[in-house]
Design an enzyme around this catalytic site. Structure first.
Site, mmCIF file in Angstrom:
data_model
loop_
_atom_site.group_PDB
_atom_site.id
_atom_site.type_symbol
_atom_site.label_atom_id
_atom_site.label_comp_id
_atom_site.label_asym_id
_atom_site.label_seq_id
_atom_site.Cartn_x
_atom_site.Cartn_y
_atom_site.Cartn_z
ATOM 1 N N VAL A 172 -53.980 -7.425 -6.956
ATOM 2 C CA VAL A 172 -53.283 -8.435 -7.751
ATOM 3 C C VAL A 172 -53.802 -8.331 -9.185
ATOM 4 O O VAL A 172 -55.007 -8.428 -9.421
ATOM 5 C CB VAL A 172 -53.543 -9.858 -7.194
ATOM 6 C CG1 VAL A 172 -52.884 -10.908 -8.072
ATOM 7 C CG2 VAL A 172 -53.071 -9.967 -5.752
ATOM 8 N N PRO A 209 -80.724 -26.243 18.436
ATOM 9 C CA PRO A 209 -79.874 -25.798 19.539
ATOM 10 C C PRO A 209 -78.449 -26.307 19.409
ATOM 11 O O PRO A 209 -78.201 -27.313 18.740
ATOM 12 C CB PRO A 209 -80.542 -26.476 20.744
ATOM 13 C CG PRO A 209 -81.046 -27.787 20.184
ATOM 14 C CD PRO A 209 -81.416 -27.523 18.736
ATOM 15 N N LEU A 214 -64.510 -18.078 0.621
ATOM 16 C CA LEU A 214 -65.449 -18.039 -0.497
ATOM 17 C C LEU A 214 -64.804 -18.490 -1.805
ATOM 18 O O LEU A 214 -65.501 -18.921 -2.727
ATOM 19 C CB LEU A 214 -66.015 -16.622 -0.644
ATOM 20 C CG LEU A 214 -66.818 -16.123 0.570
ATOM 21 C CD1 LEU A 214 -67.193 -14.651 0.399
ATOM 22 C CD2 LEU A 214 -68.075 -16.965 0.773
ATOM 23 N N ALA A 266 -61.611 -14.822 5.879
ATOM 24 C CA ALA A 266 -60.787 -16.009 5.585
ATOM 25 C C ALA A 266 -59.301 -15.659 5.619
ATOM 26 O O ALA A 266 -58.494 -16.386 6.216
ATOM 27 C CB ALA A 266 -61.169 -16.571 4.217
ATOM 28 N N THR A 324 -72.481 -21.657 8.435
ATOM 29 C CA THR A 324 -71.397 -22.636 8.317
ATOM 30 C C THR A 324 -70.128 -22.132 7.625
ATOM 31 O O THR A 324 -69.099 -22.808 7.693
ATOM 32 C CB THR A 324 -71.913 -23.863 7.530
ATOM 33 O OG1 THR A 324 -72.673 -23.409 6.410
ATOM 34 C CG2 THR A 324 -72.766 -24.734 8.407
ATOM 35 N N LYS A 327 -74.756 -16.994 21.344
ATOM 36 C CA LYS A 327 -75.719 -17.687 20.476
ATOM 37 C C LYS A 327 -75.877 -19.143 20.929
ATOM 38 O O LYS A 327 -74.887 -19.893 20.974
ATOM 39 C CB LYS A 327 -75.199 -17.626 19.038
ATOM 40 C CG LYS A 327 -76.035 -18.403 18.044
ATOM 41 C CD LYS A 327 -75.511 -18.239 16.627
ATOM 42 C CE LYS A 327 -76.247 -19.160 15.672
ATOM 43 N NZ LYS A 327 -75.663 -19.151 14.334
HETATM 44 C C1 LIG Z 1 -75.210 -12.979 2.061
HETATM 45 C C2 LIG Z 1 -74.126 -13.663 2.863
HETATM 46 C C3 LIG Z 1 -74.324 -13.884 4.237
HETATM 47 C C4 LIG Z 1 -73.354 -14.557 4.976
HETATM 48 N N1 LIG Z 1 -73.561 -14.822 6.305
HETATM 49 C C5 LIG Z 1 -72.676 -15.589 6.983
HETATM 50 C C6 LIG Z 1 -72.878 -15.941 8.344
HETATM 51 O O1 LIG Z 1 -73.822 -15.502 8.993
HETATM 52 N N2 LIG Z 1 -71.989 -16.764 8.923
HETATM 53 C C7 LIG Z 1 -70.894 -17.256 8.265
HETATM 54 O O2 LIG Z 1 -70.136 -18.047 8.825
HETATM 55 N N3 LIG Z 1 -70.641 -16.867 7.001
HETATM 56 C C8 LIG Z 1 -71.507 -16.077 6.351
HETATM 57 N N4 LIG Z 1 -71.245 -15.725 5.064
HETATM 58 C C9 LIG Z 1 -69.976 -16.095 4.456
HETATM 59 C C10 LIG Z 1 -68.901 -15.145 4.958
HETATM 60 O O3 LIG Z 1 -69.237 -13.814 4.653
HETATM 61 C C11 LIG Z 1 -67.562 -15.505 4.300
HETATM 62 O O4 LIG Z 1 -67.323 -16.866 4.469
HETATM 63 C C12 LIG Z 1 -66.447 -14.751 4.961
HETATM 64 O O5 LIG Z 1 -66.707 -13.387 4.966
HETATM 65 C C13 LIG Z 1 -65.151 -15.017 4.256
HETATM 66 O O6 LIG Z 1 -65.065 -14.310 3.064
HETATM 67 P P1 LIG Z 1 -63.677 -14.306 2.338
HETATM 68 O O7 LIG Z 1 -62.649 -13.764 3.268
HETATM 69 O O8 LIG Z 1 -63.440 -15.624 1.731
HETATM 70 O O9 LIG Z 1 -63.938 -13.299 1.128
HETATM 71 P P2 LIG Z 1 -64.069 -11.680 1.104
HETATM 72 O O10 LIG Z 1 -64.666 -11.131 2.349
HETATM 73 O O11 LIG Z 1 -64.738 -11.346 -0.181
HETATM 74 O O12 LIG Z 1 -62.573 -11.168 1.047
HETATM 75 C C14 LIG Z 1 -61.836 -11.270 -0.164
HETATM 76 C C15 LIG Z 1 -60.552 -10.515 -0.006
HETATM 77 O O13 LIG Z 1 -59.787 -10.657 -1.201
HETATM 78 C C16 LIG Z 1 -59.343 -9.397 -1.618
HETATM 79 N N5 LIG Z 1 -59.170 -9.404 -3.068
HETATM 80 C C17 LIG Z 1 -60.035 -9.836 -4.010
HETATM 81 N N6 LIG Z 1 -59.517 -9.632 -5.244
HETATM 82 C C18 LIG Z 1 -58.286 -9.082 -5.052
HETATM 83 C C19 LIG Z 1 -57.250 -8.632 -5.911
HETATM 84 N N7 LIG Z 1 -57.355 -8.682 -7.247
HETATM 85 N N8 LIG Z 1 -56.136 -8.115 -5.370
HETATM 86 C C20 LIG Z 1 -55.993 -8.027 -4.024
HETATM 87 N N9 LIG Z 1 -56.935 -8.428 -3.151
HETATM 88 C C21 LIG Z 1 -58.066 -8.945 -3.668
HETATM 89 C C22 LIG Z 1 -60.413 -8.425 -1.163
HETATM 90 O O14 LIG Z 1 -59.913 -7.111 -1.083
HETATM 91 C C23 LIG Z 1 -60.726 -9.014 0.216
HETATM 92 O O15 LIG Z 1 -59.777 -8.542 1.146
HETATM 93 C C24 LIG Z 1 -72.175 -15.007 4.328
HETATM 94 C C25 LIG Z 1 -71.977 -14.727 2.976
HETATM 95 C C26 LIG Z 1 -72.931 -14.073 2.241
HETATM 96 C C27 LIG Z 1 -72.693 -13.786 0.788
#
Ligand SMILES: Cc1cc2nc3c(=O)[nH]c(=O)nc-3n(C[C@H](O)[C@H](O)[C@H](O)COP(=O)(O)OP(=O)(O)OC[C@H]3O[C@@H](n4cnc5c(N)ncnc54)[C@H](O)[C@@H]3O)c2cc1C
Length: 502
Positions: A189, A98, A335, A17, A346, A80
């Protein structure tokens, strides 16, 4: 405001993200109206399991000007055409959702109405509905080619997405963003300073204070700013989607790479299989209310096709969305904004939608308008709600009653919006189209039929067509799909060509 009155945007988090957001903001605004800083903590790390996507990701990459072949090589991506669902309606069932249409509209009426008419009374010589979808026929034959531009050709009736290594994708976007001026700060942070119902600054563990005009919370499940500081609130959906944990493990590839993701229903959840060029991603999503983690882990390991390449890793989650995803000068993306299990891949798409909406509503001159936040919250809530309904459909439309989990899923009370959608389909095969919501009628059709919901009636206009005419149309579409799929290279051959062109 920063130097030269530029909006100072602080992105907290460097997962998928964070880097998708930073890359887009850099491409759209950096150097002109905004300066972008991304803070991430190596010590905390990322979730790193988002590997399967939906076709909209291609438009995200195209907007950034990313070359597809370069992207496929650097992220070990595969192509895909959809998702295969095994054992969902009944044990032994298999259907594919599909990325494309079933046949084509005839005189303004959906093709599937003709198929229903043709197949009524169980006519044996009518091809199954899936034979009338080119992406399904190609996927089942392990073939892949990009769609054609000619709208009259059956080869234009589908789209495609990617399966890729999430860590490599984030690294790819990081290179892209840093090359366009995004400043990355490594640090944790530790504190968040608030002002006027929004965020004034963040403080890092080392003591550094970072001020900003707009904060994007990409801190993952921690939701440091939107929830930790601003207490947005969370709408919990675990009563409809009780899975709350997953084991993930990579395994060695075996055999040809399939141009689709697979989701196999298990006794208290389901298992994913995502083929990449260098390995296969696997995971078992399950409900701790209905099974224990050890059993879920064993079931995953017992159902791998290739050798496990690492120890399984467990992740916990809570299904639902933030009540508000934009508060004051803080926008949650990824997330931190909400989570829906990856059954239809999604999450990354919801990230993309939120980024698009943020760019559209970007505060001009750094002035934040509460109406923009309200619009963002309205639109994103609707997108999450519609994905939720679509996911619940997979669970509730089942004949399975072999475990307490499935007995619960098939009898639970549904969201009223989903009850209405199912009733309209069951009655007369209608799926309403709407302006917002990522799943088009063809997706609802695929899952409704795949989960054995069959309409009671054929549309009256089709019902007056001679059955022989409907059968001829169905046969012609199935033959065209077969012919077009046979003309495609295998998925492996298509990938080999891309790799060889490096
Ligand atoms: C089991 C599972 C399967 C998934 N499969 C899919 C899939 O097939 N397709 C799909 O589209 N999505 C999937 N997802 C969702 C996908 O993984 C997330 O939407 C995507 O990785 C985005 O995550 P994010 O960047 O929001 O969070 P994260 O990857 O958790 O990144 C969070 C970031 O914040 C930083 N951070 C947190 N706290 C602090 C702090 N205090 N100080 C500094 N930095 C901090 C961390 O270091 C990290 O860089 C899946 C999720 C799960 C749980």
């Amino acid at each position: 405001m920063g130097e030269d009155s530029k909006v100072r945007i602080i992105v907290v988090g460097g997962g998928t993200a964070g880097w998708m957001t930073a890359a887009t903001l850099a491409m759209s605004f950096a150097g002109r109206v905004a300066e972008v800083t991304l803070v991430e903590s190596d010590e905390i790390g990322t979730v790193g399991v988002g590997e399967a996507t939906v076709p909209h990701i291609r438009f995200f990459n195209q907007t950034l000007g990313i070359d597809e072949a370069d992207f496929v090589r650097r992220t070990n991506a595969t192509f895909k055409l959809g998702i295969e669902f095994r054992d969902w309606g009944r044990i032994g069932d298999s259907y594919i959702h599909p990325f494309g249409d079933f046949g084509h509209e005839i005189a303004g009426l959906p093709f599937h109405q003709h198929w229903l008419h043709a197949a009524r009374d169980g006519a044996a010589d009518v091809p199954p509905l899936e034979a009338c979808s080119l992406p399904i026929v190609a996927a089942r034959a392990n073939r892949f080619a990009p769609p054609l531009d000619d709208p009259r050709a059956v080869g234009s009736t589908y789209s495609y997405a990617y399966q890729f290594d999430a860590g490599l994708y984030a690294a790819y976007l990081r290179d892209y963003a840093e090359a366009r001026g995004v400043v990355r700060i490594e640090g944790r942070v530790d504190a968040v300073e608030q002002r006027d119902g929004g965020i004034a600054a963040i403080r890092l563990a080392g003591g550094e204070r970072i001020e900003g005009d707009l904060f994007v919370d990409c801190s993952g499940f921690r939701a440091l700013l939107i929830e930790g500081a601003l207490q947005a609130g969370h709408e919990d959906w675990s009563h409809w989607l009780p899975c709350d944990a997953a084991w993930a493990v990579p395994s060695a590839n075996t055999g040809a790479l399939t141009p689709y993701t697979r989701a196999t229903a298990r006794e208290a959840g389901w298992q994913w299989r995502i083929p990449l060029q260098h390995r296969t991603g696997n995971g078992h999503v399950f409900s701790t209310r209905f099974t224990d983690p050890e059993r879920a882990r064993d079931l995953l390991l017992a159902n791998l096709e290739g050798e496990a390449l690492a120890e399984p890793r467990m992740l916990r989650f809570r299904t639902g969305r933030r009540t508000r995803q934009w508060i004051g000068n803080c926008v949650a993306i990824g997330l931190s904004a909400g989570f829906l299990e990856p059954l239809e891949s999604t999450s990354i798409h919801l990230i993309q939608l939120a980024i698009g909406k943020l760019v559209e509503l970007f505060p001009s001159g750094g002035v934040l308008d509460p109406a923009d936040a309200a619009e963002f919250n309205r639109a994103m809530a609707l997108e999450y709600d519609r994905v939720r309904d679509f996911l619940v459909l997979h669970y509730c439309a089942t004949e399975r009653d072999d475990t307490p989990f499935w007995r619960h899923m098939r009898t639970m009370a549904l969201p009223p919006s989903l009850t209405e959608t199912i009733a309209a389909f069951r009655d007369r095969g209608v799926v309403a189209s709407y302006r917002e919501g990522m799943f088009l009628p063809a997706s609802w059709l695929a899952v409704c039929y795949g989960q054995r919901i069959v309409p009671d009636r054929v549309n009256p206009l089709v019902a007056t067509t001679p059955v022989a005419e409907s059968r001829a149309r169905v046969a012609a579409v199935a033959a065209a799909c077969r012919g077009a799929a046979d003309a495609m290279p295998t998925h492996d051959a298509h990938l080999a060509r891309i790799r060889a062109a490096a």
